[in-house]
Motif scaffolding. Structure first.
Motif, PDB file in Angstrom:
ATOM      1  N   TRP A  18       0.601   5.203   0.760  1.00 24.60           N
ATOM      2  CA  TRP A  18      -0.174   6.318   1.300  1.00 24.60           C
ATOM      3  C   TRP A  18       0.450   7.598   0.762  1.00 24.60           C
ATOM      4  CZ3 TRP A  18      -4.642   5.371   3.707  1.00 24.60           C
ATOM      5  CH2 TRP A  18      -4.830   4.113   4.302  1.00 24.60           C
ATOM      6  N   ASP A  62      -2.099   0.889  13.588  1.00 26.37           N
ATOM      7  CA  ASP A  62      -3.372   1.029  12.876  1.00 26.37           C
ATOM      8  C   ASP A  62      -3.763   2.494  12.695  1.00 26.37           C
ATOM      9  OD1 ASP A  62      -3.967   1.705  15.472  1.00 26.37           O
ATOM     10  OD2 ASP A  62      -5.642   0.306  15.703  1.00 26.37           O
ATOM     11  N   ASN A  65      -8.738   4.478  -1.461  1.00 24.01           N
ATOM     12  CA  ASN A  65      -9.413   5.405  -0.555  1.00 24.01           C
ATOM     13  C   ASN A  65      -8.894   6.817  -0.745  1.00 24.01           C
ATOM     14  OD1 ASN A  65     -11.366   4.113   1.296  1.00 24.01           O
ATOM     15  ND2 ASN A  65      -9.621   2.856   1.923  1.00 24.01           N
ATOM     16  N   THR A 119       0.843  -1.192   0.000  1.00 25.81           N
ATOM     17  CA  THR A 119       0.000   0.000   0.000  1.00 25.81           C
ATOM     18  C   THR A 119       0.878   1.242   0.000  1.00 25.81           C
ATOM     19  OG1 THR A 119      -1.831  -1.058   1.185  1.00 25.81           O
ATOM     20  CG2 THR A 119      -1.700   1.335   1.312  1.00 25.81           C
ATOM     21  N   ASP A 144      -7.683   6.865  11.946  1.00 20.56           N
ATOM     22  CA  ASP A 144      -7.825   5.418  11.881  1.00 20.56           C
ATOM     23  C   ASP A 144      -7.459   4.986  10.461  1.00 20.56           C
ATOM     24  OD1 ASP A 144      -9.586   2.951  11.081  1.00 20.56           O
ATOM     25  OD2 ASP A 144      -9.498   2.899  13.265  1.00 20.56           O
ATOM     26  N   LYS A 145      -6.544   4.044  10.351  1.00 15.09           N
ATOM     27  CA  LYS A 145      -6.014   3.659   9.039  1.00 15.09           C
ATOM     28  C   LYS A 145      -7.070   3.011   8.149  1.00 15.09           C
ATOM     29  CE  LYS A 145      -3.088   0.182   8.610  1.00 15.09           C
ATOM     30  NZ  LYS A 145      -1.847  -0.643   8.694  1.00 15.09           N
ATOM     31  N   THR A 146      -8.062   2.383   8.757  1.00 16.90           N
ATOM     32  CA  THR A 146      -9.087   1.681   7.985  1.00 16.90           C
ATOM     33  C   THR A 146     -10.234   2.596   7.579  1.00 16.90           C
ATOM     34  OG1 THR A 146      -8.566  -0.389   9.134  1.00 16.90           O
ATOM     35  CG2 THR A 146     -10.673  -0.273   7.970  1.00 16.90           C
ATOM     36  N   SER A 147     -10.743   3.360   8.531  1.00 22.07           N
ATOM     37  CA  SER A 147     -11.923   4.190   8.261  1.00 22.07           C
ATOM     38  C   SER A 147     -11.581   5.607   7.837  1.00 22.07           C
ATOM     39  CB  SER A 147     -12.811   4.249   9.506  1.00 22.07           C
ATOM     40  OG  SER A 147     -12.162   4.969  10.550  1.00 22.07           O
ATOM     41  N   GLN A 193      -4.933   6.508  -0.734  1.00 20.13           N
ATOM     42  CA  GLN A 193      -4.434   5.150  -0.535  1.00 20.13           C
ATOM     43  C   GLN A 193      -4.433   4.426  -1.875  1.00 20.13           C
ATOM     44  OE1 GLN A 193      -6.959   2.551   1.750  1.00 20.13           O
ATOM     45  NE2 GLN A 193      -5.325   1.090   2.208  1.00 20.13           N
TER      46      GLN A 193
END
Length: 329
Positions: free
Chosen positions: A73, A110, A92, A71, A126-129, A82
């Motif tokens: 960033w 995270d 993202n 990935t 937050d890395k996911t959301s 992303q």
């Protein structure tokens, strides 16, 4: 040893200085550099604006990115993008009204640490959301002590002058630290009284902060590499890669990748600025380097203390360099 590098930055508008602060760069540029052939290749670019940018003359540049497995960033002034590697499929786009003049993004577990340089803050996501987990002011103050939390700063061209101008986040003793261009130091975000004085009395701006063989290495915009003892927080060495050269690059030194003893150092093409004090180092023994004033990547061998190669970018491909990473594809 890696054979390619990934370089993030931007291309100057011909009339950027005349347009004013926050309008200098018209195209974000991500390029690869083949260290064997010396060839630069455009990988990705962005010149359009959108909902997260001012309506006219958006400042488009890719700033200091980071890798997290497969990935990438990749930040712009107001977004964190992303991408999936190697095909660079966008997964993202994280953006918040408190993002302005982002200079870097870093992954810590995270979380993403985003330097919202225009607001003098580091924003943890937050890395996911992509949701904001906390905002830390780089002077230890309330994050909103001089800005309005209800304003969308993505739509503002400039918030200069910046009180601290944070650039680059790193970890020391399991705590987050950040370099500050204005104060020419690095501070612990949990307690800004803990600091590393990087330039002493030299009055030179600083940018990158990387680990190398148990030591911390910082870049100064005049091209010096500053090595610090992380235990004492004291500078132990200053390295001038061009100390033995009559000709040295003219440029704003920013962007560093370390591969064992090889240091790949970025030099951005100079632009017009009203902040003349930041460029006073140019009068201190600098001579025009090579065939022009394009951006450069310098390969410096820290073990032998020699510049092994200088790579000059093609005209118009990438003027400002923010970050350098290994490119394995």
């Amino acid at each position: 040893m890696h054979t390619k590098l990934l370089i993030s930055g931007g291309c100057l508008r011909p009339n950027g200085f005349e347009l004013g602060e926050g309008k200098y760069y018209g195209k974000a540029s991500l390029v690869s550099l083949d260290l064997q052939s010396g060839q630069f290749e455009q990988i990705l670019s962005k010149s359009d604006g959108g909902a997260h940018y001012p309506a006219e003359h958006p400042n488009q540049q890719y700033t200091a990115a980071c890798l997290d497995g497969d990935t990438l960033w990749l930040p712009t002034d107001t977004e964190v993008l992303q991408y999936q590697l190697p095909d660079l499929k966008q997964l993202n786009c994280f953006s918040h009204p408190c993002f302005h003049n982002i200079h870097s993004v870093h992954v810590f577990g995270d979380e993403l640490a985003v330097t919202s340089t225009g607001l003098d803050n580091v924003v943890m996501l937050d890395k996911t959301s992509g949701e904001i987990k906390r905002i830390m002011n780089t002077q230890g103050k309330d994050p909103w002590h001089r800005f309005d939390p209800d304003t969308d700063y993505r739509l503002v061209h400039s918030t200069r002058p910046h009180d601290s101008h944070p650039n680059y986040v790193f970890k020391l003793n399991n705590k987050l630290w950040v370099t500050r261009c204005t104060q020419e130091d690095a501070v612990c975000l949990d307690d800004v009284s803990q600091k590393i004085d990087i330039t002493g009395n030299d009055n030179i701006s600083v940018h990158d902060g990387l680990w190398w063989k148990g030591k911390l290495v910082f870049t100064r915009v005049d091209g010096l590499l500053v090595i610090c003892d992380p235990e004492t927080g004291k500078v132990t060495e200053n390295h001038d890669p061009f100390a033995a050269h009559r000709n040295r690059p003219i440029g704003w030194c920013r962007g560093l990748y370390i591969d064992e003893d090889m240091f790949y150092i970025g030099y951005s093409r100079l632009r017009k600025t009203n902040l003349k004090s930041k460029l006073k180092f140019l009068s201190q023994g600098n001579f025009k380097y090579g065939s022009g004033n394009n951006s450069l990547v310098v390969a410096y061998n820290m073990k032998t203390k020699k510049v092994e190669q200088v790579f000059e970018s093609p005209e118009g491909m990438i003027d400002a360099i923010y970050g350098i990473l290994p490119w394995r594809y």
